[in-house]
Enzyme design. Structure first.
Site, PDB file in Angstrom:
ATOM      1  N   ASP A  14       0.795  -1.192   0.034  1.00 36.20           N
ATOM      2  CA  ASP A  14       0.006   0.073  -0.062  1.00 36.20           C
ATOM      3  C   ASP A  14       0.678   1.081   0.030  1.00 36.20           C
ATOM      4  OD1 ASP A  14      -2.340  -1.228   0.032  1.00 36.20           O
ATOM      5  OD2 ASP A  14      -2.646  -1.551   2.064  1.00 36.20           O
ATOM      6  N   LYS A  27       2.525  16.103 -14.824  1.00 32.19           N
ATOM      7  CA  LYS A  27       3.184  15.305 -13.753  1.00 32.19           C
ATOM      8  C   LYS A  27       2.964  16.179 -12.505  1.00 32.19           C
ATOM      9  CE  LYS A  27       7.402  14.257 -14.550  1.00 32.19           C
ATOM     10  NZ  LYS A  27       8.978  14.396 -14.575  1.00 32.19           N
ATOM     11  N   GLY A  39      -3.560  -5.542   2.425  1.00 38.60           N
ATOM     12  CA  GLY A  39      -4.582  -6.530   2.139  1.00 38.60           C
ATOM     13  C   GLY A  39      -5.289  -7.015   3.463  1.00 38.60           C
ATOM     14  N   LYS A 184     -18.147 -10.771   8.557  1.00 40.68           N
ATOM     15  CA  LYS A 184     -18.240  -9.101   8.696  1.00 40.68           C
ATOM     16  C   LYS A 184     -18.303  -8.616   7.223  1.00 40.68           C
ATOM     17  CE  LYS A 184     -15.763  -6.071   8.035  1.00 40.68           C
ATOM     18  NZ  LYS A 184     -16.862  -5.185   7.153  1.00 40.68           N
ATOM     19  N   GLY A 225     -20.637   1.912   6.621  1.00 37.46           N
ATOM     20  CA  GLY A 225     -20.029   3.097   6.325  1.00 37.46           C
ATOM     21  C   GLY A 225     -20.261   4.271   7.485  1.00 37.46           C
ATOM     22  N   ASP A 255     -11.292  -3.648   8.040  1.00 35.63           N
ATOM     23  CA  ASP A 255     -10.084  -4.462   8.658  1.00 35.63           C
ATOM     24  C   ASP A 255      -9.862  -3.896  10.221  1.00 35.63           C
ATOM     25  OD1 ASP A 255      -9.746  -5.670   6.183  1.00 35.63           O
ATOM     26  OD2 ASP A 255      -8.417  -4.081   5.485  1.00 35.63           O
TER      27      ASP A 255
END
Length: 309
Positions: A14, A27, A39, A184, A225, A255
């Site tokens: 991540d 850029k 993960g 979950k 949420g 998580d």
């Protein structure tokens, strides 16, 4: 205190950073760059260990990016069992645009896993020694949809309890394998499993309770949420509203919720108290931009603001 192991079939490196403004073609110079192992299962282990628990990570890792993931896991002082694969570990990015405070997330599909590779994973899991196994995250290409169900059938006869947090067919097969400690899903994931719209709290509670009443799971915690969460258990379903906070990131909130709730269950707390703690942990994860997940000090502070049940 019970020990856990986590399985991450499609882990990530991540990467998070900030930009002043998102502009196509140009850029864009970034700052506040951060790298972390990610993960589902790895994220759960990071928060669980941060809270004071013990966890072992099982995960697939390979290609040129695999050693980088291994090194990041070591930096977080997680006990790990790596299953080698040929394909490269994916890299996911979260970009915070400071001008709008909006976060943009880019998540690759992940490498294709060959049958000998996922079968080796099953063999390694058959040797695991833990009280609870957390099966969390998506399945990468090449892994059969019923993979989590196969893991459950291997581990449950040994008395290992199972926590499941996935989506789509992987979630459906896992739930239908039955005898789970905790499932979950998010509201959307439960809706997909149920096969029809769940547009009210009552409909969500009914769908979650159906899983409990069928004996497929002891607990079903549905995260919604900013609306809050529903916990279904034998005594019935309860709802807890979300805390009113300014969210900086959505990375790892689910998580962190799972890790927080599971940590309290492993300590021997009842499921309602664990549910409240999970809400606080999920809320703590969104306080900070990037991939930092929930921190104990933030959880403790938010737990005091969480209404009693």
């Amino acid at each position: 205190m019970k020990t856990i192991a986590t399985l991450t079939m499609n882990p990530t490196i991540d990467v998070s950073y900030d930009v002043a403004k998102m502009r196509h073609t140009h850029k864009m110079r970034t700052d506040n760059e951060w790298y972390a192992p990610g993960g589902g299962g790895i994220n759960v282990a990071r928060v669980f260990v941060r809270l004071g628990g013990n966890a072992r990570c099982y995960y697939l890792s390979g290609g040129a990016t695999g050693p980088a993931l291994d090194g990041l896991i070591d930096l977080h002082q997680l006990v790990r069992t790596r299953i080698a694969i040929a394909g490269p570990t994916r890299i996911a990015s979260a970009v915070l645009e400071r001008e709008t405070a909006k976060e943009y997330r880019f998540t690759p599909q992940g490498p294709r896993i060959a049958e000998p590779e996922w079968r080796e994973c099953l063999d390694r899991l058959a040797e695991t020694d833990c009280d609870i196994m957390v099966l969390s995250g998506s399945l990468p290409p090449g892994v059969p949809d019923d993979f989590y169900a196969r893991v459950i059938r291997i581990l449950r006869p040994r008395g290992i309890e199972i926590v499941l947090d996935s989506s789509g067919e992987a979630l459906a097969h896992g739930i239908n394998a039955g005898s789970l400690l905790l499932v979950k899903p998010s509201q959307g994931e439960l809706q997909q499993y149920a096969g029809h719209k769940l547009t009210s709290r009552g409909a969500i509670s009914k769908a979650a309770m159906a899983i409990v009443e069928a004996g497929k799971a002891r607990l079903v915690a549905v995260t919604m949420g900013a609306e809050g969460a529903v916990l279904a258990r034998e005594e019935g379903a309860i709802f807890l509203s979300a805390l009113k906070i300014d969210a900086a990131s959505a990375v790892g909130a689910g998580d962190s919720f799972t890790a927080g709730m599971l940590y309290q269950l492993c300590r021997g707390d009842n499921e309602v108290a664990a549910f409240r703690f999970g809400i606080a942990a999920g809320s703590a994860a969104v306080l900070r931009a990037g991939t930092g997940l929930a921190h104990p000090a933030d959880i403790d502070r938010l737990l005091k603001l969480t209404p009693p049940l």
